[in-house]
Design a protein around this motif. Structure first.
Motif, PDB file in Angstrom:
ATOM      1  N   ILE A  14       0.840  -1.197   0.000  1.00 37.95           N
ATOM      2  CA  ILE A  14       0.000   0.000   0.000  1.00 37.95           C
ATOM      3  C   ILE A  14       0.880   1.253   0.000  1.00 37.95           C
ATOM      4  O   ILE A  14       1.802   1.374   0.807  1.00 37.95           O
ATOM      5  CB  ILE A  14      -0.930   0.029   1.227  1.00 37.95           C
ATOM      6  CG1 ILE A  14      -1.900  -1.164   1.189  1.00 37.95           C
ATOM      7  CG2 ILE A  14      -1.692   1.348   1.299  1.00 37.95           C
ATOM      8  CD1 ILE A  14      -2.870  -1.156   0.032  1.00 37.95           C
ATOM      9  N   ILE A  15       0.582   2.180  -0.891  1.00 37.79           N
ATOM     10  CA  ILE A  15       1.228   3.491  -0.917  1.00 37.79           C
ATOM     11  C   ILE A  15       0.333   4.475  -0.159  1.00 37.79           C
ATOM     12  O   ILE A  15      -0.874   4.550  -0.409  1.00 37.79           O
ATOM     13  CB  ILE A  15       1.402   3.985  -2.367  1.00 37.79           C
ATOM     14  CG1 ILE A  15       2.428   3.115  -3.118  1.00 37.79           C
ATOM     15  CG2 ILE A  15       1.825   5.460  -2.401  1.00 37.79           C
ATOM     16  CD1 ILE A  15       2.491   3.413  -4.606  1.00 37.79           C
ATOM     17  N   ILE A  16       0.907   5.199   0.784  1.00 37.72           N
ATOM     18  CA  ILE A  16       0.176   6.310   1.416  1.00 37.72           C
ATOM     19  C   ILE A  16       0.613   7.577   0.687  1.00 37.72           C
ATOM     20  O   ILE A  16       1.706   8.092   0.902  1.00 37.72           O
ATOM     21  CB  ILE A  16       0.466   6.415   2.923  1.00 37.72           C
ATOM     22  CG1 ILE A  16       0.132   5.092   3.624  1.00 37.72           C
ATOM     23  CG2 ILE A  16      -0.352   7.557   3.536  1.00 37.72           C
ATOM     24  CD1 ILE A  16       0.433   5.083   5.112  1.00 37.72           C
ATOM     25  N   ALA A  17      -0.242   8.039  -0.216  1.00 35.31           N
ATOM     26  CA  ALA A  17       0.124   9.178  -1.067  1.00 35.31           C
ATOM     27  C   ALA A  17       0.182  10.471  -0.273  1.00 35.31           C
ATOM     28  O   ALA A  17       1.085  11.293  -0.455  1.00 35.31           O
ATOM     29  CB  ALA A  17      -0.874   9.307  -2.216  1.00 35.31           C
ATOM     30  N   ASP A  18      -0.779  10.660   0.591  1.00 34.60           N
ATOM     31  CA  ASP A  18      -0.796  11.843   1.456  1.00 34.60           C
ATOM     32  C   ASP A  18      -1.717  11.566   2.633  1.00 34.60           C
ATOM     33  O   ASP A  18      -2.485  10.603   2.635  1.00 34.60           O
ATOM     34  CB  ASP A  18      -1.215  13.114   0.698  1.00 34.60           C
ATOM     35  CG  ASP A  18      -2.528  12.970  -0.043  1.00 34.60           C
ATOM     36  OD1 ASP A  18      -3.462  12.329   0.483  1.00 34.60           O
ATOM     37  OD2 ASP A  18      -2.648  13.489  -1.162  1.00 34.60           O
ATOM     38  N   THR A  19      -1.640  12.398   3.647  1.00 34.71           N
ATOM     39  CA  THR A  19      -2.475  12.207   4.826  1.00 34.71           C
ATOM     40  C   THR A  19      -2.603  13.507   5.595  1.00 34.71           C
ATOM     41  O   THR A  19      -1.831  14.451   5.378  1.00 34.71           O
ATOM     42  CB  THR A  19      -1.900  11.101   5.737  1.00 34.71           C
ATOM     43  OG1 THR A  19      -2.890  10.715   6.699  1.00 34.71           O
ATOM     44  CG2 THR A  19      -0.642  11.564   6.448  1.00 34.71           C
ATOM     45  N   LYS A  20      -3.593  13.542   6.477  1.00 28.86           N
ATOM     46  CA  LYS A  20      -3.849  14.732   7.296  1.00 28.86           C
ATOM     47  C   LYS A  20      -3.840  14.331   8.768  1.00 28.86           C
ATOM     48  O   LYS A  20      -4.446  13.329   9.146  1.00 28.86           O
ATOM     49  CB  LYS A  20      -5.212  15.329   6.936  1.00 28.86           C
ATOM     50  CG  LYS A  20      -5.608  16.536   7.775  1.00 28.86           C
ATOM     51  CD  LYS A  20      -7.053  16.933   7.505  1.00 28.86           C
ATOM     52  CE  LYS A  20      -8.015  15.977   8.167  1.00 28.86           C
ATOM     53  NZ  LYS A  20      -9.433  16.398   8.080  1.00 28.86           N
ATOM     54  N   PHE A  21      -3.141  15.108   9.579  1.00 31.59           N
ATOM     55  CA  PHE A  21      -3.126  14.893  11.022  1.00 31.59           C
ATOM     56  C   PHE A  21      -3.737  16.103  11.724  1.00 31.59           C
ATOM     57  O   PHE A  21      -3.727  17.216  11.199  1.00 31.59           O
ATOM     58  CB  PHE A  21      -1.694  14.715  11.538  1.00 31.59           C
ATOM     59  CG  PHE A  21      -0.932  13.590  10.898  1.00 31.59           C
ATOM     60  CD1 PHE A  21      -1.345  12.284  11.054  1.00 31.59           C
ATOM     61  CD2 PHE A  21       0.216  13.842  10.147  1.00 31.59           C
ATOM     62  CE1 PHE A  21      -0.636  11.239  10.465  1.00 31.59           C
ATOM     63  CE2 PHE A  21       0.928  12.812   9.560  1.00 31.59           C
ATOM     64  CZ  PHE A  21       0.504  11.507   9.715  1.00 31.59           C
ATOM     65  N   GLU A  22      -4.223  15.849  12.939  1.00 30.46           N
ATOM     66  CA  GLU A  22      -4.663  16.945  13.803  1.00 30.46           C
ATOM     67  C   GLU A  22      -3.977  16.786  15.142  1.00 30.46           C
ATOM     68  O   GLU A  22      -3.807  15.660  15.643  1.00 30.46           O
ATOM     69  CB  GLU A  22      -6.181  16.944  13.953  1.00 30.46           C
ATOM     70  CG  GLU A  22      -6.889  17.122  12.624  1.00 30.46           C
ATOM     71  CD  GLU A  22      -8.193  17.875  12.726  1.00 30.46           C
ATOM     72  OE1 GLU A  22      -8.312  18.740  13.612  1.00 30.46           O
ATOM     73  OE2 GLU A  22      -9.078  17.595  11.916  1.00 30.46           O
ATOM     74  N   PHE A  23      -3.592  17.919  15.713  1.00 29.72           N
ATOM     75  CA  PHE A  23      -2.865  17.910  16.976  1.00 29.72           C
ATOM     76  C   PHE A  23      -3.513  18.865  17.976  1.00 29.72           C
ATOM     77  O   PHE A  23      -4.199  19.809  17.602  1.00 29.72           O
ATOM     78  CB  PHE A  23      -1.415  18.347  16.759  1.00 29.72           C
ATOM     79  CG  PHE A  23      -0.607  17.419  15.899  1.00 29.72           C
ATOM     80  CD1 PHE A  23       0.057  16.330  16.457  1.00 29.72           C
ATOM     81  CD2 PHE A  23      -0.493  17.619  14.525  1.00 29.72           C
ATOM     82  CE1 PHE A  23       0.814  15.466  15.661  1.00 29.72           C
ATOM     83  CE2 PHE A  23       0.255  16.776  13.726  1.00 29.72           C
ATOM     84  CZ  PHE A  23       0.911  15.696  14.296  1.00 29.72           C
ATOM     85  N   GLY A  24      -3.257  18.577  19.257  1.00 22.82           N
ATOM     86  CA  GLY A  24      -3.682  19.476  20.318  1.00 22.82           C
ATOM     87  C   GLY A  24      -2.577  19.609  21.340  1.00 22.82           C
ATOM     88  O   GLY A  24      -1.551  18.909  21.273  1.00 22.82           O
ATOM     89  N   LEU A  25      -2.790  20.495  22.292  1.00 21.73           N
ATOM     90  CA  LEU A  25      -1.831  20.701  23.380  1.00 21.73           C
ATOM     91  C   LEU A  25      -2.454  20.235  24.686  1.00 21.73           C
ATOM     92  O   LEU A  25      -3.625  20.528  24.974  1.00 21.73           O
ATOM     93  CB  LEU A  25      -1.454  22.181  23.488  1.00 21.73           C
ATOM     94  CG  LEU A  25      -0.729  22.808  22.297  1.00 21.73           C
ATOM     95  CD1 LEU A  25      -0.577  24.313  22.500  1.00 21.73           C
ATOM     96  CD2 LEU A  25       0.639  22.154  22.102  1.00 21.73           C
ATOM     97  N   ASP A  26      -1.678  19.480  25.494  1.00 28.26           N
ATOM     98  CA  ASP A  26      -2.187  19.063  26.799  1.00 28.26           C
ATOM     99  C   ASP A  26      -1.953  20.160  27.824  1.00 28.26           C
ATOM    100  O   ASP A  26      -1.519  21.278  27.481  1.00 28.26           O
ATOM    101  CB  ASP A  26      -1.578  17.725  27.225  1.00 28.26           C
ATOM    102  CG  ASP A  26      -0.076  17.800  27.485  1.00 28.26           C
ATOM    103  OD1 ASP A  26       0.478  18.916  27.567  1.00 28.26           O
ATOM    104  OD2 ASP A  26       0.556  16.725  27.604  1.00 28.26           O
ATOM    105  N   GLU A  27      -2.210  19.834  29.085  1.00 30.34           N
ATOM    106  CA  GLU A  27      -2.108  20.845  30.149  1.00 30.34           C
ATOM    107  C   GLU A  27      -0.683  21.350  30.340  1.00 30.34           C
ATOM    108  O   GLU A  27      -0.467  22.432  30.907  1.00 30.34           O
ATOM    109  CB  GLU A  27      -2.657  20.284  31.465  1.00 30.34           C
ATOM    110  CG  GLU A  27      -1.857  19.142  32.070  1.00 30.34           C
ATOM    111  CD  GLU A  27      -2.193  17.783  31.479  1.00 30.34           C
ATOM    112  OE1 GLU A  27      -1.707  16.769  32.033  1.00 30.34           O
ATOM    113  OE2 GLU A  27      -2.926  17.714  30.464  1.00 30.34           O
TER     114      GLU A  27
END
Length: 275
Positions: free
Chosen positions: A185-198
């Motif tokens: 499988i080729i992963i051509a592109d992807t999207k991540f989301e991030f947050g900040l903890d305390e």
């Protein structure tokens, strides 16, 4: 969320239930993709564990037994997680390893993507010399995300944080791309989301490397210059591009054939990756 129903369990935790709803071009459609929510939850949880050495995850080991009766827990089985509450980082973290989608459209204009200059004469679906970080804005509901440069992302969230997100995103993508390639499988592109903890630590959240947030291609069918066979909702995007539709709500009805084909592709990619 467009796909997830999110509830506050207590001061520190959220209940996230992944529905069978599907969105494309930031529009949610009325036609559900059966068991999609279960597939996304299993695939995300798989990658959250795999990438733990690179970045912390938002998942909690809290038990839902303390909050809901058994019948309600059963009703959402296999499609929910309990997540720690975080402060969202206000950019979408996109990594591209191949030239496709909006990146290809941008490249055709001036041989660059999100302000990153690329070699001349690259073709559709061609592998990039190195994966690139191409963030976008986080649009309000009903609006479209807008691709931005790293410099513009720095102006939104600050230079240090933008560069930290870029570095983590590239590390996670490269790890996952190598893992997937071994399985055809080729992963051509992807999207991540991030947050900040305390403590202001960057934490990976929402979903990871699913058919909703990534473009998966079959290695054996891959050919530079053509749009490869996908294991994701590109099936739906491709169908929608054939319609005279302005990409604004409400979305058109999806044919049963397209819905079933998409559901099958989601299950197939889960079986390949999450052995």
């Amino acid at each position: 969320g467009k796909v997830r129903d999110i509830y506050s369990l207590d001061h520190d935790h959220l209940l996230m239930i992944t529905s069978d709803r599907i969105s494309a071009f930031d529009v949610v459609f009325d036609d559900p993709i059966i068991d999609k929510g279960k597939v996304l939850t299993e695939v995300s949880n798989f990658w959250f564990e795999k990438t733990q050495p690179i970045v912390a995850k938002h998942l909690s080991d809290l038990s839902l037994d303390n909050y809901l009766p058994n019948d309600q827990i059963t009703a959402i089985a296999d499609r929910y997680v309990i997540a720690k509450k975080l402060k969202p980082i206000a950019i979408e973290a996109i990594v591209r390893g191949y030239l496709i989608g909006s990146g290809w459209k941008d490249y055709q204009k001036d041989s660059s993507v999100c302000g990153i200059r690329l070699p001349e004469n690259l073709q559709l679906a061609q592998k990039l010399p190195e994966p690139i970080f191409t963030p976008s804005t986080k649009a309000a509901v009903g609006d479209h995300d807008v691709n931005v440069s790293l410099k513009e992302a720095e102006e939104i969230v600050g230079k240090d944080l933008a560069n930290q997100v870029a570095d983590i995103s590239l590390q996670v993508y490269k790890y996952a791309a190598d893992y997937a390639l071994e399985r055809g499988i080729i992963i051509a592109d992807t999207k991540f989301e991030f947050g900040l903890d305390e403590n202001n630590n960057v934490v990976l959240m929402d979903e990871v490397l699913t058919p909703d947030s990534s473009r998966f291609w079959s290695l054996k069918d891959y050919q530079v210059g053509t749009s490869p066979t996908s294991f994701d909702k590109q099936i739906i995007r491709d169908y929608l591009e054939t319609l005279d539709w302005n990409k604004q709500p409400p979305g058109p009805k999806l044919p049963e054939e397209i819905v079933q084909k998409t559901a099958n592709k989601y299950k197939e990619i889960k079986a390949i990756l999450c052995e």
